[in-house]
Design an enzyme around this catalytic site. Sequence first.
Site, PDB file in Angstrom:
ATOM      1  CB  ALA A 164     -14.508  -9.290  -6.716  1.00  0.00           C
ATOM      2  N   GLY A 165     -11.913  -7.710  -4.970  1.00  0.00           N
ATOM      3  CA  GLY A 165     -11.205  -6.422  -4.888  1.00  0.00           C
ATOM      4  C   GLY A 165      -9.750  -6.586  -5.296  1.00  0.00           C
ATOM      5  CD  GLN A 166      -6.587  -2.388  -7.037  1.00  0.00           C
ATOM      6  OE1 GLN A 166      -5.609  -3.023  -7.420  1.00  0.00           O
ATOM      7  NE2 GLN A 166      -6.775  -1.144  -7.338  1.00  0.00           N
TER       8      GLN A 166
ATOM      9  N   GLY B 116      -8.727  -5.485   6.324  1.00  0.00           N
ATOM     10  CA  GLY B 116      -9.471  -4.251   6.038  1.00  0.00           C
ATOM     11  C   GLY B 116      -9.201  -3.196   7.110  1.00  0.00           C
TER      12      GLY B 116
ATOM     13  CG  ASP C 256       2.617  -1.760   8.884  1.00  0.00           C
ATOM     14  OD1 ASP C 256       2.441  -0.732   8.224  1.00  0.00           O
ATOM     15  OD2 ASP C 256       1.667  -2.457   9.300  1.00  0.00           O
TER      16      ASP C 256
ATOM     17  NE  ARG D  23       3.994  -0.902   3.165  1.00  0.00           N
ATOM     18  CZ  ARG D  23       2.747  -0.502   3.326  1.00  0.00           C
ATOM     19  NH1 ARG D  23       2.336  -0.063   4.504  1.00  0.00           N
ATOM     20  NH2 ARG D  23       1.908  -0.526   2.327  1.00  0.00           N
TER      21      ARG D  23
ATOM     22  CG  HIS E  79      -1.913  -1.211   9.342  1.00  0.00           C
ATOM     23  ND1 HIS E  79      -0.704  -1.279   8.702  1.00  0.00           N
ATOM     24  CD2 HIS E  79      -2.832  -1.025   8.364  1.00  0.00           C
ATOM     25  CE1 HIS E  79      -0.878  -1.136   7.405  1.00  0.00           C
ATOM     26  NE2 HIS E  79      -2.164  -0.979   7.172  1.00  0.00           N
TER      27      HIS E  79
HETATM   28  P1  NAD Z   1     -10.936  -2.752  -3.036  1.00  0.00           P
HETATM   29  O1  NAD Z   1     -11.903  -1.635  -2.999  1.00  0.00           O
HETATM   30  O2  NAD Z   1     -10.151  -2.986  -4.269  1.00  0.00           O
HETATM   31  O3  NAD Z   1     -11.674  -4.110  -2.704  1.00  0.00           O
HETATM   32  C1  NAD Z   1     -12.520  -4.233  -1.615  1.00  0.00           C
HETATM   33  C2  NAD Z   1     -13.520  -5.306  -1.978  1.00  0.00           C
HETATM   34  O4  NAD Z   1     -14.256  -5.584  -0.799  1.00  0.00           O
HETATM   35  C3  NAD Z   1     -14.520  -4.864  -3.043  1.00  0.00           C
HETATM   36  O5  NAD Z   1     -14.567  -5.857  -4.058  1.00  0.00           O
HETATM   37  C4  NAD Z   1     -15.828  -4.749  -2.297  1.00  0.00           C
HETATM   38  O6  NAD Z   1     -16.941  -5.113  -3.089  1.00  0.00           O
HETATM   39  C5  NAD Z   1     -15.601  -5.730  -1.169  1.00  0.00           C
HETATM   40  N1  NAD Z   1     -16.417  -5.473   0.018  1.00  0.00           N
HETATM   41  C6  NAD Z   1     -16.766  -4.291   0.555  1.00  0.00           C
HETATM   42  N2  NAD Z   1     -17.532  -4.485   1.626  1.00  0.00           N
HETATM   43  C7  NAD Z   1     -17.664  -5.821   1.777  1.00  0.00           C
HETATM   44  C8  NAD Z   1     -18.357  -6.630   2.701  1.00  0.00           C
HETATM   45  N3  NAD Z   1     -19.090  -6.100   3.679  1.00  0.00           N
HETATM   46  N4  NAD Z   1     -18.284  -7.971   2.561  1.00  0.00           N
HETATM   47  C9  NAD Z   1     -17.560  -8.514   1.549  1.00  0.00           C
HETATM   48  N5  NAD Z   1     -16.901  -7.789   0.632  1.00  0.00           N
HETATM   49  C10 NAD Z   1     -16.942  -6.458   0.752  1.00  0.00           C
HETATM   50  O7  NAD Z   1      -9.955  -2.556  -1.778  1.00  0.00           O
HETATM   51  P2  NAD Z   1      -8.563  -3.288  -1.512  1.00  0.00           P
HETATM   52  O8  NAD Z   1      -7.469  -2.501  -2.126  1.00  0.00           O
HETATM   53  O9  NAD Z   1      -8.673  -4.740  -1.820  1.00  0.00           O
HETATM   54  O10 NAD Z   1      -8.425  -3.066   0.072  1.00  0.00           O
HETATM   55  C11 NAD Z   1      -9.292  -3.709   0.973  1.00  0.00           C
HETATM   56  C12 NAD Z   1      -9.032  -3.220   2.397  1.00  0.00           C
HETATM   57  O11 NAD Z   1      -7.727  -3.608   2.807  1.00  0.00           O
HETATM   58  C13 NAD Z   1      -9.077  -1.703   2.567  1.00  0.00           C
HETATM   59  O12 NAD Z   1      -9.738  -1.375   3.760  1.00  0.00           O
HETATM   60  C14 NAD Z   1      -7.615  -1.310   2.632  1.00  0.00           C
HETATM   61  O13 NAD Z   1      -7.422  -0.088   3.296  1.00  0.00           O
HETATM   62  C15 NAD Z   1      -7.083  -2.487   3.434  1.00  0.00           C
HETATM   63  N6  NAD Z   1      -5.637  -2.695   3.381  1.00  0.00           N
HETATM   64  C16 NAD Z   1      -5.012  -3.091   4.536  1.00  0.00           C
HETATM   65  C17 NAD Z   1      -3.652  -3.347   4.562  1.00  0.00           C
HETATM   66  C18 NAD Z   1      -2.953  -3.775   5.826  1.00  0.00           C
HETATM   67  O14 NAD Z   1      -1.710  -3.831   5.827  1.00  0.00           O
HETATM   68  N7  NAD Z   1      -3.635  -4.106   6.922  1.00  0.00           N
HETATM   69  C19 NAD Z   1      -2.911  -3.211   3.385  1.00  0.00           C
HETATM   70  C20 NAD Z   1      -3.567  -2.803   2.219  1.00  0.00           C
HETATM   71  C21 NAD Z   1      -4.929  -2.540   2.222  1.00  0.00           C
HETATM   72  C1  LMR Z   2      -1.214   0.017   3.497  1.00  0.00           C
HETATM   73  O1  LMR Z   2      -0.525   0.092   4.507  1.00  0.00           O
HETATM   74  O2  LMR Z   2      -0.715   0.014   2.354  1.00  0.00           O
HETATM   75  C2  LMR Z   2      -2.705  -0.115   3.634  1.00  0.00           C
HETATM   76  O3  LMR Z   2      -3.101  -0.004   4.953  1.00  0.00           O
HETATM   77  C3  LMR Z   2      -3.450   0.786   2.741  1.00  0.00           C
HETATM   78  C4  LMR Z   2      -3.406   2.208   3.221  1.00  0.00           C
HETATM   79  O4  LMR Z   2      -4.469   2.814   3.315  1.00  0.00           O
HETATM   80  O5  LMR Z   2      -2.307   2.699   3.482  1.00  0.00           O
END
Ligand code: NAD
Ligand code: LMR
Length: 406
Positions: free
Chosen positions: A40-42, A157, A186, A189, A214
């Site tokens: 349900a997150g972004q 995550g 990355d 990008r 990362h």
């Molecule tokens: P967000 O806050 O919009 O959504 C996160 C969702 O995860 C929320 O709905 C929350 O309720 C849920 N959540 C939290 N803990 C949980 C658990 N234990 N079990 C199940 N669900 C859980 O965040 P987002 O923007 O969707 O980002 C999520 C993660 O992805 C962040 O850690 C962000 O830094 C990471 N991210 C990584 C990359 C990458 O390239 N590796 C890129 C972008 C974002």
């Molecule tokens: C990204 O690379 O966009 C993600 O890992 C989110 C962040 O915290 O930079």
Amino acid sequence: MLRTTANSLFRLAAPRSTRAFATKKADLLPPLKVAVTGAAGQIGYALVMRIASGELLGKDQLIELNLIETEAGMSPLSGVMMELEDGAFPLLSKVSATSNLNEGFGDIDYALLVGASPRGPGMERKDLMAANAKIFAEQGKALNESAGINSKILVVGNPANTNALVASENAPDMWPEQFIAMTRLDQSRAKGLVAEKANVPVKDVDRVIIWGNHSATQYPDLSHARIGGKWAKSIITDDKWIRNDFIPRVQKRGAEVIDARGASSAASAASAAIDTIRDIHLGSPEQWLSNAIPSDGSYGIADGIWYSVPTVCEGDSHYRRVKNLPIDEYSAKMMNATEKELIEERDSVRHLLPGHENKPVSWNMLESLHDAYVAGETDKVNKILSDLPPEYAKGAEQARASEASS
Ligand code: NAD
Ligand code: LMR
């Protein structure tokens, strides 16, 4: 129970079967199960619609989606479920929502571990360690109990590399190589910036490599990159641009997005997750794709960390690292810096690493076995079999004999 039995070991080492592609429109493939945490997150929101439309596993592949959220996330998740229903996606054979990990990971083929806190402005990704790493310890345990035997797990995550290590260490019956931390964003990008600089379409840029973490220490490397099939450095000759603009820009692109959007990247992260799993599932053998996978000592990188390297995705859920690339002095320095950070991150989560002893055989050993077997190198096959612990070697030999006689 240790699920990596001798026969399954041999199956991995044996010549790979070709995926049974559907030939007619009506021949949809039986459902594969995909779990998404944080649905349900972004990122989750952008991700599930695209999975449902067939972009993850192919337009001929039925899908069962298991959406996993926290208790607090169940209400917004019910809205996502409604939207999935309203999308009337023909490939979506079933959708379920749960906060129970064993239920959500039950028999899955793929899991996309997104659910975790994102960072805000001024934070580094490793500042999320205390809040997020324990999520991945729990999820590793549940995957170990419930996931399908050949499943692949993509950790999105943050801090993704070390979360993948934590999840894998808590899943002692799974191969470390089943866990991949996402560095594809990355790489995309970096390709985008190179395409812009060279004034070419992004599809003309390949072999850009992301090494390491990362994080802001990652090393986006153009030493082997190509633009329209030519060595990129013969086209982009401005080394100062590479070192002073390109590299820091890729390293800090996540923060740049956060500053502009007020939230971390979501649509592009979902896209990169789709690209990663699609290529692993369907194959993209022509490409070098950056993925953070367990180090095997290649390029002198320490074992026991998830380090991004170039990989070739052969399809059918198999990938292999690109080995033996020449590394110049500057690259070696950059690669060591990001390795150092990953070792520090690992040391900071020692309390979440149970240190299992029952992982005596590495996937790399089996890959060597497979390659030697296919090449007919009997001496090498026998040598590898003799190095396997007896319980594995015996089963592998029996399986080989029965394969040969069938
Ligand atoms: P967000 O806050 O919009 O959504 C996160 C969702 O995860 C929320 O709905 C929350 O309720 C849920 N959540 C939290 N803990 C949980 C658990 N234990 N079990 C199940 N669900 C859980 O965040 P987002 O923007 O969707 O980002 C999520 C993660 O992805 C962040 O850690 C962000 O830094 C990471 N991210 C990584 C990359 C990458 O390239 N590796 C890129 C972008 C974002
Ligand atoms: C990204 O690379 O966009 C993600 O890992 C989110 C962040 O915290 O930079």
